[in-house]
Design a protein around this motif. Sequence first.
Motif: not given
Length: 87
Positions: A64-81
């Motif tokens: 959350y602190q490194t991805k969600c807060k910065f809307n970096d959903c594309e690099n989230c491991p839970f975001n299906p590629k």
Amino acid sequence: VIINVLIPLRITIKRRNGLMDSILKNLEWLRTLKPESSNIIRHFQTAGIFPLNGLDSQALIELYQTKCKFNDCENCPFNPKDPEITS
């Protein structure tokens, strides 16, 4: 307090002293603790992601602190590629 203060403090001290075995023991200790309940954890639970233990909840908080807060959903491991997964 144990999850957010004591264990991180112990890991930091052990890391400075180069005691990797002790760091691993502290991480294993996190696995024995119940996952914490917080707004951040509830954010993931709403998305169907449930931590099983304290280590999982700490990982989700870090995510959350490194991805969600910065809307970096594309690099989230839970975001299906694979777009097929989301259709």
